[in-house]
Design a protein around this motif. Structure first.
Motif, PDB file in Angstrom:
ATOM      1  N   PHE A  24       0.935  -1.270  -0.058  1.00 25.66           N
ATOM      2  CA  PHE A  24      -0.066  -0.178  -0.045  1.00 25.66           C
ATOM      3  C   PHE A  24       1.007   1.141  -0.034  1.00 25.66           C
ATOM      4  O   PHE A  24       1.878   1.104   0.416  1.00 25.66           O
ATOM      5  CB  PHE A  24      -0.846   0.018   1.119  1.00 25.66           C
ATOM      6  N   LEU A  26       0.675   5.593   1.026  1.00 24.74           N
ATOM      7  CA  LEU A  26      -0.340   6.663   1.440  1.00 24.74           C
ATOM      8  C   LEU A  26       0.455   7.945   1.374  1.00 24.74           C
ATOM      9  O   LEU A  26       1.539   8.072   1.517  1.00 24.74           O
ATOM     10  CB  LEU A  26      -0.334   6.412   3.236  1.00 24.74           C
ATOM     11  N   PHE A  31      -4.856  11.750   5.247  1.00 22.26           N
ATOM     12  CA  PHE A  31      -5.534  10.561   4.893  1.00 22.26           C
ATOM     13  C   PHE A  31      -6.526   9.921   5.884  1.00 22.26           C
ATOM     14  O   PHE A  31      -6.251  10.519   7.296  1.00 22.26           O
ATOM     15  CB  PHE A  31      -4.634   9.372   4.227  1.00 22.26           C
ATOM     16  N   LYS A  98     -14.287   5.310   4.012  1.00 21.89           N
ATOM     17  CA  LYS A  98     -13.500   4.437   4.183  1.00 21.89           C
ATOM     18  C   LYS A  98     -12.082   4.612   4.492  1.00 21.89           C
ATOM     19  O   LYS A  98     -11.333   5.323   3.712  1.00 21.89           O
ATOM     20  CB  LYS A  98     -13.479   3.243   3.112  1.00 21.89           C
ATOM     21  N   GLN A 100      -7.854   4.052   4.784  1.00 19.07           N
ATOM     22  CA  GLN A 100      -6.987   3.444   3.938  1.00 19.07           C
ATOM     23  C   GLN A 100      -5.949   2.509   5.001  1.00 19.07           C
ATOM     24  O   GLN A 100      -5.353   1.869   4.284  1.00 19.07           O
ATOM     25  CB  GLN A 100      -6.061   4.693   3.408  1.00 19.07           C
ATOM     26  N   ILE A 127      -7.658  -4.717   2.735  1.00 22.03           N
ATOM     27  CA  ILE A 127      -7.152  -3.314   3.155  1.00 22.03           C
ATOM     28  C   ILE A 127      -6.004  -3.815   4.175  1.00 22.03           C
ATOM     29  O   ILE A 127      -5.875  -4.923   4.677  1.00 22.03           O
ATOM     30  CB  ILE A 127      -8.402  -2.690   3.871  1.00 22.03           C
TER      31      ILE A 127
END
Length: 225
Positions: A24, A26, A31, A98, A100, A127
């Motif tokens: 992932f 960010l 966020f 939602k 992250q 996730i």
């Protein structure tokens, strides 16, 4: 009737799908990070799951949702994720925003079959998840120094399954483990970033406070009745 061998086989199968690397990315700021907490009401007949969504790095509460559903199975040591995840999925579905990255109150791969609730939920939601547990389920570790921020590896069967972290003075340590789509080192780093002087990191601290605060819960019920 529950088939424990079937649940065990499902755990082992899902554990093989868990990704223990950083899958992932960010942005640096602004966020969303989520935190979960699960409790039970009416002598375990009702499962109550709370998810709180915070903006990072201000930790402003952006949204929270609570789901209450009939409990689907009894408590069986080592299989708690099957008992908790249905309510968590419902709370997740109710979220308009939602996160992250999700901090989960419970184990990630620091589990005898490497599938605690953080890993199980991470797979179901696809996730990145971090397990933030208040108690050790398995594994051994060296003596943890008393200094805040001290951490030692949690080892089971010659494999690192997480970290033991001293998050606050004169408090029992936390057991941090990767859930899904994140490495153990990054999981620890994110927990450290989200500690603000309390034993729990902000995402699970907020979720725990909301789920266990009777006044907040009654307000929520009144607003959503």
């Amino acid at each position: 009737m529950l088939d424990i061998q079937q649940l065990k086989a499902e755990q082992l199968s899902k554990a093989g799908q868990v990704i223990l690397s950083d899958d992932f990315s960010l942005p640096e700021t602004n966020f969303l990070i989520g935190g979960t907490d699960v409790g039970f009401e009416q002598d375990g007949e009702i499962t109550r799951a709370a998810i709180v969504v915070l903006k990072y790095p201000s930790f402003e509460v952006m949204e929270y949702q609570i789901a209450r559903i009939p409990t689907t199975m009894p408590y069986i040591p080592g299989y708690l994720s099957f008992r908790e995840y249905p309510a968590l999925l419902k709370a997740w579905q109710q979220l308009k925003q939602k996160p992250q990255l999700l901090f989960v109150d419970g184990q990630g791969v620091a589990h005898p079959r490497r599938l605690g609730i953080a890993s199980h939920l991470g797979l179901l939601l696809d996730i990145p998840t971090i397990g933030v547990a208040k108690n050790r389920l398995c594994g051994k570790h060296d003596i943890l120094p008393e200094e805040v921020g001290s951490h030692v590896a949690l080892i089971d069967k010659q494999e690192q399954i997480g970290w033991v972290l001293r998050s606050k003075k004169r408090c029992n340590p936390l057991y941090i483990s990767a859930g899904h789509r994140i490495s153990h080192n990054t999981a620890l780093n994110w927990v450290e970033k989200c500690l603000k002087g309390y034993r729990l990191p902000e995402p699970t601290r907020f979720a725990d406070a909301f789920a266990s605060n009777k006044k907040l819960f009654q307000t929520y019920l009144a607003e959503n009745s």
